[in-house]
Structures are given as structure tokens and as C-alpha cells.
Scaffold this active site. Structure first.
Site, mmCIF file in Angstrom:
data_model
loop_
_atom_site.group_PDB
_atom_site.id
_atom_site.type_symbol
_atom_site.label_atom_id
_atom_site.label_comp_id
_atom_site.label_asym_id
_atom_site.label_seq_id
_atom_site.Cartn_x
_atom_site.Cartn_y
_atom_site.Cartn_z
ATOM 1 C CG HIS A 46 -5.982 5.701 4.971
ATOM 2 N ND1 HIS A 46 -5.130 5.350 3.967
ATOM 3 C CD2 HIS A 46 -5.217 6.271 5.936
ATOM 4 C CE1 HIS A 46 -3.897 5.714 4.297
ATOM 5 N NE2 HIS A 46 -3.923 6.264 5.491
ATOM 6 C CG ASP B 200 -1.811 1.208 1.320
ATOM 7 O OD1 ASP B 200 -2.309 1.630 0.265
ATOM 8 O OD2 ASP B 200 -2.034 1.728 2.425
ATOM 9 C CB SER B 201 0.248 4.769 -0.798
ATOM 10 O OG SER B 201 -0.920 4.899 -0.026
ATOM 11 C CB CYS C 90 -2.667 0.907 -2.598
ATOM 12 S SG CYS C 90 -2.703 2.653 -3.035
ATOM 13 C CG ASN C 91 -9.234 1.142 -2.977
ATOM 14 O OD1 ASN C 91 -10.093 0.541 -3.608
ATOM 15 N ND2 ASN C 91 -9.065 0.970 -1.689
ATOM 16 C CD GLU D 83 -1.668 8.764 6.808
ATOM 17 O OE1 GLU D 83 -0.695 9.509 6.821
ATOM 18 O OE2 GLU D 83 -1.655 7.633 6.294
ATOM 19 C CB CYS E 63 -9.508 5.131 0.238
ATOM 20 S SG CYS E 63 -7.979 5.639 1.058
#
Lengths: 272, 272
Positions: A188, A12-13, A75-76, A154, A186
Site C-alpha cells: 500500500h 495480495d491481501s 503482499c509483504n 484505504e 507494504c
């Protein structure tokens, strides 16, 4: 490499993709998992396709060098923009999160009206629209870019009036379209599940890619024993390109994951 | 290289550093300016010192390869965390934005109570505190990390209730400390000048590094003609590591800058 010990690679990023790792861990308790979060270059959601492809290619190479026998793009943004390129270049089983997420949306909707929230790059790629229409043509799809949600998460503002207002602003227009299903496109966003559910009300079902990705992975993997007896099985190793901020701990706690090791490798060392 | 045509190099993690370019352009109308914005890896504010130093070193090398005869680190985060390393490695005149910003704060304050808002990395480095105390010991300094302001600005939410609320949340505690001066310790923040002034009221002076950086640069540069007659003078060349998003246009318009060229060079191509 000992058969069965080669890990499943997931990337993922950043650390949001650990939501997918948690689902894979549940489905494959005996597998070694190798996760790479590109924390030195997160977020990907506002970057160009060229850059997203380059980063994804570097990370895939690094995971394959470390003996990964399958790759999950958790990661989308990278799934939406780089999966096709990786598919042409990578020999092992490869899976993104867009098509599992689209399948979850189609399974959940009753009225065929589906909302999608994601990063700018994911939404503009129209990858979810295409994947949903491929499974069930004729769905009405309403999508919106929600670029502030990742920074808010975050910062740990999971239950916060600022976050609630941002969510409300993003989702109000699609609620007026009477969607009954909302794709959290996403990795997250599942961490905002309660706040988002509060905004959309009880009649809209939230879906994400994590569970379906784990199921799809089971179909993709060659048929081999999944719970070998060796003692170094079932490990989770985390690689990050930059030392983690406070969000890693939040995510690990929320997802009840206990990594066996966390290693920092500079992003420059991924290439080549 | 023709004497006088070698450009002044300026860099930032993204395009926020164009606020500094605008001040340098005003002070040096005849100079060629070469700006590099690391848009493929922005933002720096949450990353580790090691990574910020690595990125700054790569960019400095790329600007020097392109004949820059002076370097301005127009990024508060990179100035706070990488300037010392660069000073040991770079032979040309080198200037960060922290010490000019600190000088502006000391010149502005009447009661010696100074607030600082910046990215997480900038604030945690205490670079501004040290620079202010070095000029005027005994100042009372109140600093706060404001990590959401950059994403809000990059989304173009310059005049927006969400942004106003984030600003209010960050600044309220230091207003209670009766600061009379607030340092905008991130090159993005001057674009929120009106919203921040509204929050702090007319008695608090906002200062940023841009004007003082241009003045300091004049002192640093070897004494040579600044407005040569050649026709290829006074150019602004912009290098970006990722194609620009909508924020570049906003910034160029607000700052009344007209670049002569915009070139994309991948971040991977900066190193070595």
C-alpha cells in the site's frame, strides 16, 4: 492450455498489490496476469502466522487451479510469513516481495543505515532484517510497525494532515538514527510516497519492492517467448473475494491499470 | 445437555462485542456465556452485505453446534446487515444490537435530533434510521461513517491527539446540527467514551446498545431459573478465529471480565 497463454498469478491481501502488478505489466507487456485480492479478509498485517499461511495456501491453490504458471506473493505480510511454507508445497516458480525489496534497499543505501516500515506481522517476522543482512552484513536496521497507514490509505486520505501526523509519529525516531534509505515494506505504502518523502526530507531514499520483483521474476521464468502473437495475450484479470470498495478505483487510476475483467469469488470457495 | 447449563451465545467481528458481554454478565450473573470473536476476518465494517451474511451464518452455526440456546449479535455491522437473514434461519431466540440501541437513543433525546456514528456498512444500511423512526417518527437523524475509529482503538490510541482529531472531524458537522444524543453504533466505540464526550461537550448524551441489549434479552428468554445451583454456571468461554492481539487484554481489563477459557478455532472450521 495453450503455451504462453497461462497467466502469471499475483496475490495480495487486498488491492495494494496492484502496485506490484503495475511493475510486472511494464516488464512483461505481453503476459496474461491473474491477480487475486483477498478483500473479504484484508488486512493480514495484524493476524497470526498460522492464519496468514492458511489464507496464502488457499489463494495459491485457487491461482494454480486457474492455470497460473508462476506465483508472485505481492503482499509483504504473506511474503514474510508464508513464503517458506509455500515454497515447500508449490511446484511452479514462486516469488515474494521481501527479498527484492531488501535488494533494493542495499542498492540504495550509502551509509548502511536502513529504515523499514511495515505491518505489525511483517516487522515482527524480522524477514527484511534477515534478507538485508544476508546480502550485506553489518547494515544498521531500524524498523517500525505502522499499522494505521493501511486504513488511512484505504480511506483515501492520501494528502491529509491526519496521515501526515501518523507518518511523522512513525518515522521521527528512525530519522534521529540518520537512516539514508527507507523501505516501504507494504504494497500500500507507495501510494503515500509524496507524503512520506515530505516527512523524511530529500536526503532519504524511498525504496519499494515492485520494480525489483518484476526484474527477479524475469530471472525466475523459464526462457520462453514473452510476447506471443495470439490476441488473448496481455490481459489483466482481477479476482476479489469481496466486492471492491472505493480504494480499487483510486489504485487503478493512480497505477494506470485497466483490468479486462473483475470477478468476485467468495473466500470460502478458495479452499480445497 | 443439562437444562440451564446451555450457554447464551454472543458474537462479534472481533473483541469489541465484549462491551455487550459485560452488560449481559451484569444482568445474568449465573448464565454461562459463550462468546465468539471472528478475529481472523475482523473488521466487517467495510465488507459487502453478502460476505457479512455469510460470516454471520457460519458463526451462528458454530455457536448452535456448541449448544447455545440464544444468540446475541453483538456487532452493529452484522446486526444491521445479517439479522433478518438469521431470523429466517435460526430457531432459538435471536437478538441484534441495533433495535436496543435505537430504543436507547429515543429514550435519551429531548429535542429529537439524534446523531449516529458507525462503520461504513452500518451507516449505509440505514438500519438505525429505520429503527429509530419506527419507535418515534419525526426524529431528525444525522449519521456519519467513522471507519478510522476501530483501527485507532485497536492500536490502543484511546487517549491520543490523533484519535481526538479523527473524532472531531467525524462529529463536527453533526454538532452544527444541534444533536442532543449521539448513538455509538459500533461495539468498539464505548471504549472511546471519554474522548467522544470531550469532543461533543456535556450537553450531548452518548448512548450505546449494551445495557438495552441485556434488558431485551431478559424479555426474549423463556422464563426459567437464571441462577442454577450447579457449580459450572456463570462461566465465560471465549472462542476466537485468530490468536488475540494486544487489544483483547485492554478490553478485558477495561470491562473487568475474566474468561474461564480462550480457545482458537480457525474461521474455515466454522462453516458447515
Amino acid at each position: 492450455v495453450k503455451k504462453g497463454a497461462a497467466p502469471l498469478g499475483v496475490f495480495d491481501s487486498g488491492v495494494g498489490g496492484l502496485t506490484v502488478v503495475a511493475a510486472i505489466r511494464s516488464a512483461f507487456p505481453g503476459e496474461n496476469l491473474l491477480y487475486l485480492g483477498d478483500t473479504a479478509r484484508v488486512p493480514y498485517g495484524g493476524r497470526s502466522q498460522e492464519t496468514i499461511v492458511r489464507y496464502s495456501r488457499e489463494i495459491s491453490g485457487a491461482l494454480l487451479q486457474r492455470e497460473a504458471r508462476a506465483l508472485v506473493v505481492a503482499c509483504n505480510t504473506a511474503s514474510a510469513l508464508a513464503l517458506e511454507t509455500l515454497q515447500a508445497e508449490v511446484a511452479c516458480p514462486l516469488l515474494g516481495v521481501v527479498s527484492p525489496g531488501a535488494a533494493a534497499a542495499v542498492a540504495a543505501t550509502r551509509n548502511g543505515r536502513i529504515g523499514i516500515i511495515g505491518t505489525r506481522a511483517t516487522i515482527r517476522s524480522h524477514a527484511y532484517d534477515l534478507a538485508i543482512q544476508a546480502i550485506k552484513p553489518g547494515c544498521a536496521i531500524y524498523s517500525v510497525e505502522a499499522p494505521l497507514l493501511v486504513p488511512l490509505i484505504e480511506e483515501g486520505l492520501i494528502e491529509d494532515p491526519l496521515t501526515d501526523q501518523a507518518i511523522h509519529r512513525y518515522l521521527q525516531p528512525m530519522l534521529e538514527q540518520e537512516i539514508d534509505t527507507l523501505v516501504l515494506a507494504c504494497t500500500h505504502y507507495p501510494l503515500l510516497g509524496l507524503a512520506i518523502q515530505r516527512c523524511v526530507g530529500p536526503c532519504v531514499r524511498l525504496v519499494n519492492s515492485a520494480d525489483n520483483t518484476a526484474k527477479e521474476l524475469a530471472r525466475l521464468l523459464p526462457d520462453e517467448p514473452r510476447i506471443p502473437s495470439s490476441s488473448d495475450q496481455g490481459k489483466l484479470k482481477i479476482l476479489l473475494t469481496d466486492p471492491p470498495g472505493p480504494f480499487l478505483e483510486i489504485a487503478l487510476r493512480e497505477l494506470q491499470l485497466s483490468p479486462d475483467s473483475i470477478e468476485i469469488i467468495p473466500a470460502d470457495a478458495l479452499a480445497g
